[in-house]
Motif scaffolding. Structure first.
Motif, PDB file in Angstrom:
ATOM      1  N   SER A  72       0.813  -1.211   0.000  1.00 53.53           N
ATOM      2  CA  SER A  72       0.000   0.000   0.000  1.00 53.53           C
ATOM      3  C   SER A  72       0.850   1.267   0.000  1.00 53.53           C
ATOM      4  CB  SER A  72      -0.955  -0.001   1.194  1.00 53.53           C
ATOM      5  OG  SER A  72      -0.272  -0.280   2.395  1.00 53.53           O
ATOM      6  N   ASP A  93      -5.056  -2.315  -3.001  1.00 55.56           N
ATOM      7  CA  ASP A  93      -6.025  -1.736  -2.075  1.00 55.56           C
ATOM      8  C   ASP A  93      -7.120  -0.898  -2.716  1.00 55.56           C
ATOM      9  OD1 ASP A  93      -4.036   0.046  -2.797  1.00 55.56           O
ATOM     10  OD2 ASP A  93      -3.666   0.802  -0.771  1.00 55.56           O
ATOM     11  N   THR A 120      -2.883   5.695   1.353  1.00 59.86           N
ATOM     12  CA  THR A 120      -4.180   5.057   1.577  1.00 59.86           C
ATOM     13  C   THR A 120      -5.292   6.081   1.730  1.00 59.86           C
ATOM     14  OG1 THR A 120      -3.097   3.167   2.646  1.00 59.86           O
ATOM     15  CG2 THR A 120      -5.459   3.434   3.015  1.00 59.86           C
TER      16      THR A 120
END
Length: 220
Positions: A72, A93, A120
């Protein structure tokens, strides 16, 4: 064939098991470079852009029809480096982020390394914009969990992650930002949905690679 770019060898058996359960017959090629994460944490993800691009070119040269980045922290860099590679490049992700946005506006991201938060949170906000939703994303570090993961204390690592998830009370969805956190998803007792990336990410990668369709398990 689907190539997977990992920053830890511990991800290899996780994705092999998911392939066997959900996509039997899909050929996987694992490329592991632990130094990518170490440098990204120390210098920032953009510092490894050239090395990520080289890894993607290598995957394409090996015959991959798509590449799935399972880290990620460098996922955004991998997507940006896709131009000129000649095959689709996906971050593991993105499907998870899309699912989190669909669950509601209050999203809490749990991570065991701080370098994961920026990419993220940006991804979730991007998916919210694409869906036309407004979201409030909170980021919470799980202290001590990464150190346990690095030393091979899987049980201790997952115990800390699951406890952190159970401590969240003000969210519509909890996102486990790193693939290594996934097993904690099944240890939590919270009623808030807890999302992880490997299964939906691998499904997206398999589709991009033109692999066999997913196996439907009872109850799904």
């Amino acid at each position: 064939m689907l190539a997977l770019l990992h920053t830890s060898p511990r991800h290899v058996p996780v994705f092999d098991a998911l392939r066997d359960a959900d996509h039997p017959g899909l050929e996987l090629r694992h490329l592991v470079d632990e130094e990518l994460l170490s440098r990204a944490r120390a210098e920032g993800p953009e510092a490894v852009a050239g090395d990520v691009r080289a890894a993607l070119r290598r995957a394409a040269g090996l015959g991959a029809r798509a590449v799935l980045c399972t880290c990620s922290t460098i996922g955004q860099v991998a997507e940006a480096a896709a131009a000129g590679i000649g095959v689709p490049v996906l971050r593991v992700d993105r499907p998870m982020a899309s699912a989190a946005v669909a669950l509601g506006p209050r999203i809490v991201v749990l991570a065991t390394v701080e370098s994961t938060f920026g990419p993220t949170v940006a991804l979730i906000e991007e998916e919210a914009l694409r869906a036309g939703h407004s979201v409030a994303v909170g980021a919470r570090l799980v202290p001590g969990a990464w150190e346990r993961f690095e030393t091979g204390d899987a049980e201790g690592h997952l115990r800390l992650v699951s406890a952190a998830a159970d401590a969240v009370t003000d969210a519509d969805a909890i996102v486990l930002a790193q693939a290594s956190m996934t097993p904690a998803q099944h240890l939590t007792t919270t009623t808030i949905p807890v999302l992880s990336s490997p299964r939906p990410g691998l499904a997206a990668g398999a589709e991009a690679a033109g692999g066999p369709g997913p196996v439907l398990h009872p109850g799904e």
